[in-house]
Design a protein around this motif. Structure first.
Motif, mmCIF file in Angstrom:
data_model
loop_
_atom_site.group_PDB
_atom_site.id
_atom_site.type_symbol
_atom_site.label_atom_id
_atom_site.label_comp_id
_atom_site.label_asym_id
_atom_site.label_seq_id
_atom_site.Cartn_x
_atom_site.Cartn_y
_atom_site.Cartn_z
ATOM 1 N N LEU A 10 0.841 -1.395 0.223
ATOM 2 C CA LEU A 10 -0.119 0.203 0.001
ATOM 3 C C LEU A 10 0.598 1.004 0.016
ATOM 4 O O LEU A 10 1.804 1.175 0.885
ATOM 5 N N ILE A 11 0.386 2.446 -0.359
ATOM 6 C CA ILE A 11 1.403 3.325 -1.326
ATOM 7 C C ILE A 11 -0.090 4.629 -1.025
ATOM 8 O O ILE A 11 -0.251 4.915 -1.573
ATOM 9 N N THR A 12 0.728 5.410 0.585
ATOM 10 C CA THR A 12 -0.242 6.770 0.292
ATOM 11 C C THR A 12 1.154 7.695 -0.503
ATOM 12 O O THR A 12 1.444 7.991 -0.458
ATOM 13 N N GLY A 13 -0.401 9.118 -0.641
ATOM 14 C CA GLY A 13 0.288 9.828 -1.216
ATOM 15 C C GLY A 13 0.543 10.051 -2.750
ATOM 16 O O GLY A 13 1.965 10.153 -2.513
ATOM 17 N N ALA A 14 0.106 9.383 -2.832
ATOM 18 C CA ALA A 14 0.563 8.240 -4.626
ATOM 19 C C ALA A 14 0.477 8.799 -5.519
ATOM 20 O O ALA A 14 0.978 8.653 -7.041
ATOM 21 N N SER A 15 0.189 9.876 -5.374
ATOM 22 C CA SER A 15 -0.604 10.887 -6.761
ATOM 23 C C SER A 15 0.492 11.522 -7.477
ATOM 24 O O SER A 15 0.710 12.551 -7.936
ATOM 25 N N SER A 16 1.417 12.204 -6.145
ATOM 26 C CA SER A 16 2.706 13.266 -6.769
ATOM 27 C C SER A 16 3.726 12.865 -6.067
ATOM 28 O O SER A 16 3.921 12.308 -5.226
ATOM 29 N N GLY A 17 5.496 12.707 -6.318
ATOM 30 C CA GLY A 17 5.973 13.217 -5.946
ATOM 31 C C GLY A 17 6.627 12.060 -5.110
ATOM 32 O O GLY A 17 6.857 11.016 -6.054
ATOM 33 N N ILE A 18 7.427 11.485 -3.880
ATOM 34 C CA ILE A 18 7.709 10.198 -3.758
ATOM 35 C C ILE A 18 6.622 9.536 -4.237
ATOM 36 O O ILE A 18 7.490 8.457 -3.800
ATOM 37 N N GLY A 19 5.492 9.011 -3.184
ATOM 38 C CA GLY A 19 4.444 8.332 -3.600
ATOM 39 C C GLY A 19 4.549 7.924 -5.439
ATOM 40 O O GLY A 19 4.378 6.663 -5.545
ATOM 41 N N GLU A 20 4.182 8.918 -6.476
ATOM 42 C CA GLU A 20 3.998 8.494 -7.716
ATOM 43 C C GLU A 20 5.090 7.379 -7.775
ATOM 44 O O GLU A 20 5.716 7.035 -9.074
ATOM 45 N N ALA A 21 6.559 8.732 -6.929
ATOM 46 C CA ALA A 21 7.807 7.222 -8.048
ATOM 47 C C ALA A 21 8.108 5.909 -7.635
ATOM 48 O O ALA A 21 8.704 5.075 -7.886
ATOM 49 N N PRO A 180 13.796 11.941 4.402
ATOM 50 C CA PRO A 180 15.084 12.466 2.935
ATOM 51 C C PRO A 180 14.941 13.913 3.174
ATOM 52 O O PRO A 180 14.313 14.797 3.829
ATOM 53 N N GLY A 181 16.019 14.470 2.920
ATOM 54 C CA GLY A 181 16.223 15.547 2.815
ATOM 55 C C GLY A 181 15.911 16.706 1.725
ATOM 56 O O GLY A 181 14.749 15.713 0.955
ATOM 57 N N PRO A 182 16.402 17.580 1.006
ATOM 58 C CA PRO A 182 15.396 18.110 -0.149
ATOM 59 C C PRO A 182 15.702 17.801 -1.248
ATOM 60 O O PRO A 182 16.065 17.154 -2.024
ATOM 61 N N THR A 183 13.597 17.906 -1.625
ATOM 62 C CA THR A 183 13.557 16.510 -2.820
ATOM 63 C C THR A 183 12.314 17.515 -3.490
ATOM 64 O O THR A 183 11.759 18.006 -3.295
ATOM 65 N N ALA A 184 12.733 17.328 -5.227
ATOM 66 C CA ALA A 184 11.524 17.809 -6.008
ATOM 67 C C ALA A 184 10.544 17.810 -5.777
ATOM 68 O O ALA A 184 10.155 16.518 -6.823
ATOM 69 N N THR A 185 9.470 17.841 -5.093
ATOM 70 C CA THR A 185 8.353 17.455 -4.917
ATOM 71 C C THR A 185 6.890 18.572 -4.948
ATOM 72 O O THR A 185 7.904 20.067 -4.638
ATOM 73 N N GLY A 207 16.770 20.289 -5.370
ATOM 74 C CA GLY A 207 16.373 18.468 -4.074
ATOM 75 C C GLY A 207 16.971 17.760 -5.335
ATOM 76 O O GLY A 207 16.820 17.394 -6.834
ATOM 77 N N MET A 208 16.900 16.529 -4.690
ATOM 78 C CA MET A 208 16.987 15.753 -5.470
ATOM 79 C C MET A 208 15.888 15.167 -6.267
ATOM 80 O O MET A 208 14.867 15.026 -6.569
ATOM 81 N N SER A 209 15.826 13.800 -7.138
ATOM 82 C CA SER A 209 14.855 13.627 -7.861
ATOM 83 C C SER A 209 13.878 12.438 -6.836
ATOM 84 O O SER A 209 14.607 11.534 -6.455
ATOM 85 N N PRO A 210 12.288 12.754 -6.756
ATOM 86 C CA PRO A 210 12.141 11.761 -6.602
ATOM 87 C C PRO A 210 12.782 9.871 -5.946
ATOM 88 O O PRO A 210 12.302 9.084 -5.016
ATOM 89 N N ASP A 211 13.055 9.632 -7.384
ATOM 90 C CA ASP A 211 13.184 8.603 -7.696
ATOM 91 C C ASP A 211 14.723 7.678 -6.229
ATOM 92 O O ASP A 211 14.507 7.155 -6.607
ATOM 93 N N ARG A 235 20.157 12.773 1.736
ATOM 94 C CA ARG A 235 20.390 13.782 1.445
ATOM 95 C C ARG A 235 21.545 13.826 0.203
ATOM 96 O O ARG A 235 22.042 13.303 -0.276
ATOM 97 N N PRO A 236 20.788 14.710 -0.409
ATOM 98 C CA PRO A 236 21.470 15.458 -1.482
ATOM 99 C C PRO A 236 23.096 15.301 -1.082
ATOM 100 O O PRO A 236 23.525 16.696 -0.218
ATOM 101 N N THR A 237 24.227 15.398 -2.407
ATOM 102 C CA THR A 237 25.681 14.830 -1.673
ATOM 103 C C THR A 237 25.917 16.675 -1.267
ATOM 104 O O THR A 237 26.508 16.604 -0.033
ATOM 105 N N ALA A 238 25.006 17.781 -1.433
ATOM 106 C CA ALA A 238 26.128 19.621 -0.925
ATOM 107 C C ALA A 238 24.746 20.046 -0.636
ATOM 108 O O ALA A 238 25.503 20.925 0.041
ATOM 109 N N SER A 239 23.844 18.815 0.777
ATOM 110 C CA SER A 239 23.137 19.567 1.492
ATOM 111 C C SER A 239 23.705 19.844 2.789
ATOM 112 O O SER A 239 24.903 19.217 3.465
ATOM 113 N N ALA A 240 24.343 21.102 3.476
ATOM 114 C CA ALA A 240 24.881 21.048 3.950
ATOM 115 C C ALA A 240 23.626 20.715 5.818
ATOM 116 O O ALA A 240 24.048 20.642 6.498
ATOM 117 N N MET A 241 22.587 19.915 4.912
ATOM 118 C CA MET A 241 21.608 20.094 6.373
ATOM 119 C C MET A 241 21.465 18.518 6.900
ATOM 120 O O MET A 241 21.308 18.246 6.048
#
Length: 241
Positions: A10-21, A180-185, A207-211, A235-241
Motif C-alpha cells: 500500500l502506498i499513500t500520497g501516490a498522486s505525485s512526488g515520492i509516492g508516484e515515484a 529525505p533531505g531536500p527533494t523536488a516534490t 533537491g533530489m529527484s523523488p526517484d 540527502r543531496p550530496t551537496a546538502s549542508a542540512m
C-alpha cells in the motif's frame, strides 16, 4: 540483477512526488500495488499507465475509517497486504509567531494521525500473519529544527518515535523510517508565508529527484524477512542540512 518484489504494498500520497515515484519503481520490480491519495484522477491515470498490478482508491489519511476501507479494498483486490508505505504529508512552514493554528492542526492531522491511521489499518493483519513491513516517510526534520519548521519538525520527530515504538513492540514486523533531505516534490506548495514560499521555490527544485527516495524504499523492501532496515537518511550530496 535486481530482485523481484513479490509483495502487495500500500502506498499513500501516490498522486505525485515520492509516492508516484515509488509506485513506478515498485511496479517495475513486480510488486502488486494499491495506491491512495485525495486526487483520484491522477491515481487513475497512473494505474491505467502501469497495468493490472496497480489498483487505486481515493484516500484522506486523516480519516481512520477511510484508511480501514482502503486496506480492506486492497485485500479484496490482491488477497493480502505485505507492506505499507506511509508517505502522505504536508509542510506549510511558518514562524510560530504567525499563529497559523489551522496549519498546525493540518500538519498534526496528516503527518501524525495519518501515519497512525495507516498503522492501525494494517497492524491486526500483520500480527495475525506474523509478518509485515511498515515504511514511514519522515524527513531530515525528524532530526533537526530550523526557524519556521517547529511544528513540521515536531510531527516528523513524532513519526520517528512511532516507528521505533512499533519496532520494539513487534519483533515479527519490520519497520523502516526514511528521512529525505531536500527533494523536488510538491511538498511545501501550501506555504502561505510569502518569504518562506519564495525560499522554497529556489531550494526545492534543486533537491533530489523523488526517484532517489523510491530506490531507498525498494532497497528496504528487498531485504529478507530476517533483515530489518530500520532507518535511512537520504540527502543531496551537496546538502549542508
Amino acid at each position: 540483477m535486481t530482485s523481484k518484489i513479490d509483495k502487495v504494498v500500500l502506498i499513500t500520497g501516490a498522486s505525485s512526488g515520492i509516492g508516484e515515484a515509488t509506485t513506478r519503481e515498485l511496479a517495475a520490480a513486480g510488486a502488486r500495488l494499491f495506491i491512495g491519495a485525495r486526487r483520484g484522477t491522477r491515481l487513475e491515470a497512473l494505474a491505467d499507465e502501469l497495468g493490472e498490478n496497480v489498483a487505486w482508491r481515493e484516500l484522506d489519511v486523516t480519516d481512520g475509517s477511510a484508511f480501514d476501507a482502503f486496506a480492506g479494498a486492497a485485500k479484496e483486490r490482491f488477497g493480502r497486504i505485505d507492506a505499507l508505505v506511509n508517505n502522505a504529508g504536508v509542510m506549510p512552514l511558518s514562524m510560530l509567531a504567525a499563529l497559523k493554528r489551522d496549519e498546525w492542526k493540518r500538519m498534526i492531522d496528516v503527518n501524525i494521525h495519518g501515519v497512525l491511521n495507516g498503522i492501525a489499518a494494517v497492524l491486526p493483519d500483520f500480527i495475525a500473519q506474523k509478518n509485515g513491513h511498515v515504511i514511514n516517510i519522515a524527513s531530515i526534520a525528524a532530526r533537526i529544527v530550523m526557524p519556521s519548521s517547529s511544528v513540521y519538525s515536531a510531527t516528523k520527530h513524532a513519526v520517528r518515535a512511532i516507528t521505533e515504538g512499533l519496532r520494539q513492540e513487534h519483533d515479527m514486523i519490520r519497520t523502516t523510517l526514511i528521512s529525505p533531505g531536500p527533494t523536488a516534490t510538491e511538498l511545501g506548495h501550501d506555504v502561505t508565508d510569502p518569504d518562506i514560499a519564495a525560499m522554497l521555490k529556489v531550494s526545492i527544485p534543486q533537491g533530489m529527484s523523488p526517484d532517489a527516495i523510491a530506490r531507498a524504499i525498494r532497497y528496504a523492501l528487498e531485504q529478507p524477512d530476517s533483515v530489518d532496515v530500520n532507518e535511512l537518511v537520504v540527502r543531496p550530496t551537496a546538502s549542508a542540512m
